[in-house]
Design an enzyme around this catalytic site. Structure first.
Site, PDB file in Angstrom:
ATOM      1  N   CYS A 151      -4.399 -17.847  13.511  1.00 60.10           N
ATOM      2  CA  CYS A 151      -4.055 -17.172  14.770  1.00 60.10           C
ATOM      3  C   CYS A 151      -4.235 -18.174  15.901  1.00 60.10           C
ATOM      4  O   CYS A 151      -5.010 -19.121  15.776  1.00 60.10           O
ATOM      5  CB  CYS A 151      -4.972 -15.977  15.018  1.00 60.10           C
ATOM      6  SG  CYS A 151      -4.752 -14.660  13.811  1.00 60.10           S
ATOM      7  N   ASP A 155      -7.804   3.448   9.539  1.00 59.50           N
ATOM      8  CA  ASP A 155      -7.425   2.873   8.252  1.00 59.50           C
ATOM      9  C   ASP A 155      -8.577   3.183   7.300  1.00 59.50           C
ATOM     10  O   ASP A 155      -9.693   2.707   7.493  1.00 59.50           O
ATOM     11  CB  ASP A 155      -7.190   1.356   8.396  1.00 59.50           C
ATOM     12  CG  ASP A 155      -5.979   0.917   7.603  1.00 59.50           C
ATOM     13  OD1 ASP A 155      -5.880   1.324   6.425  1.00 59.50           O
ATOM     14  OD2 ASP A 155      -5.154   0.172   8.148  1.00 59.50           O
ATOM     15  N   CYS A 193      -9.893 -12.958  17.513  1.00 62.30           N
ATOM     16  CA  CYS A 193     -10.563 -11.800  18.101  1.00 62.30           C
ATOM     17  C   CYS A 193     -11.896 -11.608  17.381  1.00 62.30           C
ATOM     18  O   CYS A 193     -11.951 -11.659  16.149  1.00 62.30           O
ATOM     19  CB  CYS A 193      -9.702 -10.560  17.915  1.00 62.30           C
ATOM     20  SG  CYS A 193      -7.986 -10.810  18.425  1.00 62.30           S
ATOM     21  N   LYS A 209      -3.537   4.494   6.493  1.00 64.89           N
ATOM     22  CA  LYS A 209      -3.895   4.995   7.814  1.00 64.89           C
ATOM     23  C   LYS A 209      -3.667   6.499   7.906  1.00 64.89           C
ATOM     24  O   LYS A 209      -2.665   6.988   7.415  1.00 64.89           O
ATOM     25  CB  LYS A 209      -3.018   4.306   8.874  1.00 64.89           C
ATOM     26  CG  LYS A 209      -3.208   2.804   8.936  1.00 64.89           C
ATOM     27  CD  LYS A 209      -2.194   2.181   9.896  1.00 64.89           C
ATOM     28  CE  LYS A 209      -2.228   0.664   9.855  1.00 64.89           C
ATOM     29  NZ  LYS A 209      -1.747   0.106   8.563  1.00 64.89           N
ATOM     30  N   CYS A 239     -11.936  -8.874  14.646  1.00 67.16           N
ATOM     31  CA  CYS A 239     -10.801  -8.886  13.714  1.00 67.16           C
ATOM     32  C   CYS A 239     -11.134  -8.195  12.397  1.00 67.16           C
ATOM     33  O   CYS A 239     -12.151  -8.480  11.780  1.00 67.16           O
ATOM     34  CB  CYS A 239     -10.385 -10.322  13.426  1.00 67.16           C
ATOM     35  SG  CYS A 239      -9.067 -10.421  12.196  1.00 67.16           S
ATOM     36  N   ARG A 245      -9.578  -8.624   9.684  1.00 66.56           N
ATOM     37  CA  ARG A 245      -9.430  -9.583   8.569  1.00 66.56           C
ATOM     38  C   ARG A 245     -10.244 -10.839   8.844  1.00 66.56           C
ATOM     39  O   ARG A 245      -9.879 -11.935   8.437  1.00 66.56           O
ATOM     40  CB  ARG A 245      -7.948  -9.964   8.381  1.00 66.56           C
ATOM     41  CG  ARG A 245      -7.080  -8.809   7.961  1.00 66.56           C
ATOM     42  CD  ARG A 245      -5.869  -9.246   7.131  1.00 66.56           C
ATOM     43  NE  ARG A 245      -5.124  -8.083   6.711  1.00 66.56           N
ATOM     44  CZ  ARG A 245      -4.045  -7.607   7.337  1.00 66.56           C
ATOM     45  NH1 ARG A 245      -3.540  -8.251   8.378  1.00 66.56           N
ATOM     46  NH2 ARG A 245      -3.450  -6.518   6.905  1.00 66.56           N
ATOM     47  N   ASP A 292     -12.137  -1.003  12.774  1.00 65.01           N
ATOM     48  CA  ASP A 292     -12.442  -1.059  11.336  1.00 65.01           C
ATOM     49  C   ASP A 292     -13.854  -1.578  11.073  1.00 65.01           C
ATOM     50  O   ASP A 292     -14.460  -2.248  11.918  1.00 65.01           O
ATOM     51  CB  ASP A 292     -11.423  -1.955  10.619  1.00 65.01           C
ATOM     52  CG  ASP A 292     -10.053  -1.305  10.561  1.00 65.01           C
ATOM     53  OD1 ASP A 292      -9.975  -0.107  10.267  1.00 65.01           O
ATOM     54  OD2 ASP A 292      -9.052  -2.019  10.818  1.00 65.01           O
ATOM     55  N   ARG A 329       7.245   0.068   2.252  1.00 67.32           N
ATOM     56  CA  ARG A 329       7.029  -1.105   3.103  1.00 67.32           C
ATOM     57  C   ARG A 329       5.913  -1.977   2.575  1.00 67.32           C
ATOM     58  O   ARG A 329       4.962  -1.472   1.985  1.00 67.32           O
ATOM     59  CB  ARG A 329       6.744  -0.692   4.554  1.00 67.32           C
ATOM     60  CG  ARG A 329       5.566   0.269   4.736  1.00 67.32           C
ATOM     61  CD  ARG A 329       5.819   1.153   5.960  1.00 67.32           C
ATOM     62  NE  ARG A 329       4.668   1.944   6.376  1.00 67.32           N
ATOM     63  CZ  ARG A 329       4.342   3.130   5.878  1.00 67.32           C
ATOM     64  NH1 ARG A 329       5.017   3.654   4.860  1.00 67.32           N
ATOM     65  NH2 ARG A 329       3.316   3.799   6.373  1.00 67.32           N
ATOM     66  N   ARG A 358       0.825  -1.207   0.000  1.00 73.03           N
ATOM     67  CA  ARG A 358       0.000   0.000   0.000  1.00 73.03           C
ATOM     68  C   ARG A 358       0.861   1.260   0.000  1.00 73.03           C
ATOM     69  O   ARG A 358       0.505   2.271  -0.589  1.00 73.03           O
ATOM     70  CB  ARG A 358      -0.903  -0.005   1.235  1.00 73.03           C
ATOM     71  CG  ARG A 358      -2.017   0.965   1.160  1.00 73.03           C
ATOM     72  CD  ARG A 358      -3.054   0.936   2.296  1.00 73.03           C
ATOM     73  NE  ARG A 358      -3.134  -0.199   3.162  1.00 73.03           N
ATOM     74  CZ  ARG A 358      -4.024  -1.195   3.035  1.00 73.03           C
ATOM     75  NH1 ARG A 358      -4.870  -1.198   2.032  1.00 73.03           N
ATOM     76  NH2 ARG A 358      -4.046  -2.174   3.909  1.00 73.03           N
ATOM     77  N   TYR A 359       1.971   1.204   0.707  1.00 75.08           N
ATOM     78  CA  TYR A 359       2.851   2.365   0.840  1.00 75.08           C
ATOM     79  C   TYR A 359       4.149   2.067   0.084  1.00 75.08           C
ATOM     80  O   TYR A 359       4.561   0.917   0.016  1.00 75.08           O
ATOM     81  CB  TYR A 359       3.210   2.588   2.308  1.00 75.08           C
ATOM     82  CG  TYR A 359       2.026   2.799   3.228  1.00 75.08           C
ATOM     83  CD1 TYR A 359       1.372   4.024   3.259  1.00 75.08           C
ATOM     84  CD2 TYR A 359       1.603   1.801   4.089  1.00 75.08           C
ATOM     85  CE1 TYR A 359       0.313   4.230   4.136  1.00 75.08           C
ATOM     86  CE2 TYR A 359       0.548   2.005   4.964  1.00 75.08           C
ATOM     87  CZ  TYR A 359      -0.094   3.220   4.981  1.00 75.08           C
ATOM     88  OH  TYR A 359      -1.134   3.429   5.849  1.00 75.08           O
TER      89      TYR A 359
HETATM   90  C1  LIG Z   1      -0.898  -0.805   8.449  1.00 80.30           C
HETATM   91  C2  LIG Z   1      -0.137  -1.162   7.257  1.00 80.30           C
HETATM   92  C3  LIG Z   1       1.247  -0.932   7.182  1.00 80.30           C
HETATM   93  C4  LIG Z   1       2.025  -0.339   8.320  1.00 80.30           C
HETATM   94  O1  LIG Z   1       1.790   1.032   8.445  1.00 80.30           O
HETATM   95  P1  LIG Z   1       2.671   1.875   9.488  1.00 80.30           P
HETATM   96  O2  LIG Z   1       1.985   3.195   9.510  1.00 80.30           O
HETATM   97  O3  LIG Z   1       4.065   1.921   8.935  1.00 80.30           O
HETATM   98  O4  LIG Z   1       2.629   1.145  10.788  1.00 80.30           O
HETATM   99  C5  LIG Z   1       1.910  -1.257   6.036  1.00 80.30           C
HETATM  100  N1  LIG Z   1       1.268  -1.806   4.985  1.00 80.30           N
HETATM  101  C6  LIG Z   1      -0.056  -2.045   5.020  1.00 80.30           C
HETATM  102  C7  LIG Z   1      -0.691  -2.656   3.828  1.00 80.30           C
HETATM  103  C8  LIG Z   1      -0.800  -1.740   6.159  1.00 80.30           C
HETATM  104  O5  LIG Z   1      -2.116  -2.006   6.191  1.00 80.30           O
HETATM  105  S1  SF4 Z   2      -7.030  -9.139  15.156  1.00 81.71           S
HETATM  106 FE1  SF4 Z   2      -7.359 -10.836  13.671  1.00 81.71          FE
HETATM  107  S2  SF4 Z   2      -5.325 -11.219  12.801  1.00 81.71           S
HETATM  108 FE2  SF4 Z   2      -5.015 -10.070  14.725  1.00 81.71          FE
HETATM  109  S3  SF4 Z   2      -4.737 -11.643  16.318  1.00 81.71           S
HETATM  110 FE3  SF4 Z   2      -6.912 -11.084  16.304  1.00 81.71          FE
HETATM  111  S4  SF4 Z   2      -7.846 -12.616  14.937  1.00 81.71           S
HETATM  112 FE4  SF4 Z   2      -5.651 -12.677  14.518  1.00 81.71          FE
END
Ligand SMILES: *Cc1c(COP(=O)(O)O)cnc(C)c1O
Ligand code: SF4
Length: 353
Positions: free
Chosen positions: A105, A310, A109, A317, A112, A114, A273, A96, A92-93
């Site tokens: 996991c 996000d 949670c 974010k 979650c 995802r 989210d 990174r 996304r960025y």
């Molecule tokens: C959250 C996230 C990151 C990390 O973002 P930081 O602001 O550097 O902590 C990097 N890539 C993706 C796709 C993310 O969702």
């Molecule tokens: S938030 Fe989702 S990915 Fe993170 S530990 Fe909980 S269940 Fe696993």
């Protein structure tokens, strides 16, 4: 509560353990069929099974409200799919990438982000890992790789050492960051051997711990974090702002202090989210801003996380904490700045007295 050996993995397991009433089994089986359930022995021991609003239980015990999806909620709340060039990578960025090695996991949670993709499914294949590593190796702008998931620390020490070693061998990758809940949900998993496996040679490894309530930082969890930090791995935190779990200033402050006491620097406070069936967990942004405003000034600067959203659709974010600065006057760089007591002051000051 007595210690257990095995994780609880179904509504029936939860009923057997006394965490849900047997009468609610049929409806909670429907929830468990939709979204993965697992509770480790360490988490089961933290839950106060007598208190139906226990902030630990609320995070992990399935609830029928999860079957109610509100119109603004979505299957892919932060738009991962749109930014996934190869399997396992989210880019996304520019500098990174996320590398999602496994959807598994140790504990799931209920909020979650995802939740539609995590669960007991196979990890990324060897072939897919190789292709993801090639993707990273071919892009010199990728300075940092974030192992996410799922929880990467469910993988074996051997597998983790292999992936971290291969990442560290890529000249332009300088940072390996691991997002995990494991020190809280299975503290015994954090051994000196694991810490050594994930520590990148001649590069920096950071571990970011996800925890949401001060009780999660049990003596065993604190000892687990100390094993990372003592091994030379700096730690940061991430917390999801959750109604009925940590949406009051005292709980949030205690959590941030517990992190700092463990040598974990508070990093992000996430606005919850828009994952399906999570509206009972979501606060308003205004409530979140008020909580963050209360922390500022009353608690050490070390205890201040950045409140972030996000943005749905994959836009990344953004900080959404309260603002303290308001422009004033016309044409000149003049401001009103608010102090931690809520009093506003001109900047620069109007006179020199
Ligand atoms: C959250 C996230 C990151 C990390 O973002 P930081 O602001 O550097 O902590 C990097 N890539 C993706 C796709 C993310 O969702
Ligand atoms: S938030 Fe989702 S990915 Fe993170 S530990 Fe909980 S269940 Fe696993």
């Amino acid at each position: 509560m007595q210690s257990r050996q095995k994780s609880l993995r179904s509504a029936a397991d939860l009923a057997d353990a006394g965490l849900i009433p047997r009468a609610s089994l049929p409806e909670l089986e429907r929830v468990a069929a939709r979204y993965a359930v697992a509770i480790t022995p360490a988490v089961a021991d933290l839950i106060d099974s007598v208190d139906p609003s226990d902030p630990i239980g609320r995070q992990f015990i399935p609830d029928t409200r999860e079957l109610d999806t509100s119109p603004e909620e979505r299957v892919d709340p932060i738009g991962d799919a749109a930014r996934s060039p190869v399997e396992g990578i989210v880019h996304r960025y520019p500098d990174r990438v996320l590398l999602k090695l496994t959807p598994v996991c140790a504990t799931y949670c209920r909020f979650c982000f995802r939740r539609e993709t995590v669960g007991p499914q196979p990890m990324l294949s060897r072939q897919a890992v190789a292709e993801a590593l090639d993707y990273i190796a071919q892009r010199p702008q990728v300075w940092e790789v974030i192992l996410s998931g799922g929880d990467p620390l469910v993988l074996s020490d051997r597998r983790l050492r292999e992936v971290v070693t291969r990442l560290a061998a890529i000249a332009h990758v300088k940072i390996v960051r691991i997002h995990t809940r494991m020190p809280v949900v299975d503290p015994q998993r954090i051994t000196p051997r694991l810490a050594s496996a994930v520590k990148a040679q001649a590069k920096a490894t950071y571990v970011v711990l996800h925890a949401n309530h001060p009780r999660e930082l049990s003596p065993a969890a604190r000892a687990a974090c100390a094993r990372f930090v003592d091994a030379g791995i700096p730690m940061l935190s991430q917390t999801v702002l959750l109604r009925g779990v940590n949406d009051d200033a005292q709980t949030l402050a205690e959590l941030m202090r517990a992190f700092v006491e463990c040598r974990i620097k508070p990093y992000y406070l996430h606005h919850c989210d828009l994952a399906p069936g999570t509206s009972h967990f979501r606060t308003t942004i205004r409530e979140g801003q008020e909580l963050v405003r209360t922390l500022r000034g009353r608690y050490s600067g070390l205890c201040q996380p950045t409140y972030v959203l996000d943005i749905p659709g994959g836009h990344g974010k953004s900080p959404i904490g309260p603002g303290y600065l308001a422009p004033e006057g016309r044409g000149h760089e003049r401001y009103l700045v608010e102090d931690f007591n809520g009093v506003c002051h001109a900047y620069p000051p109007a006179d020199r007295s």
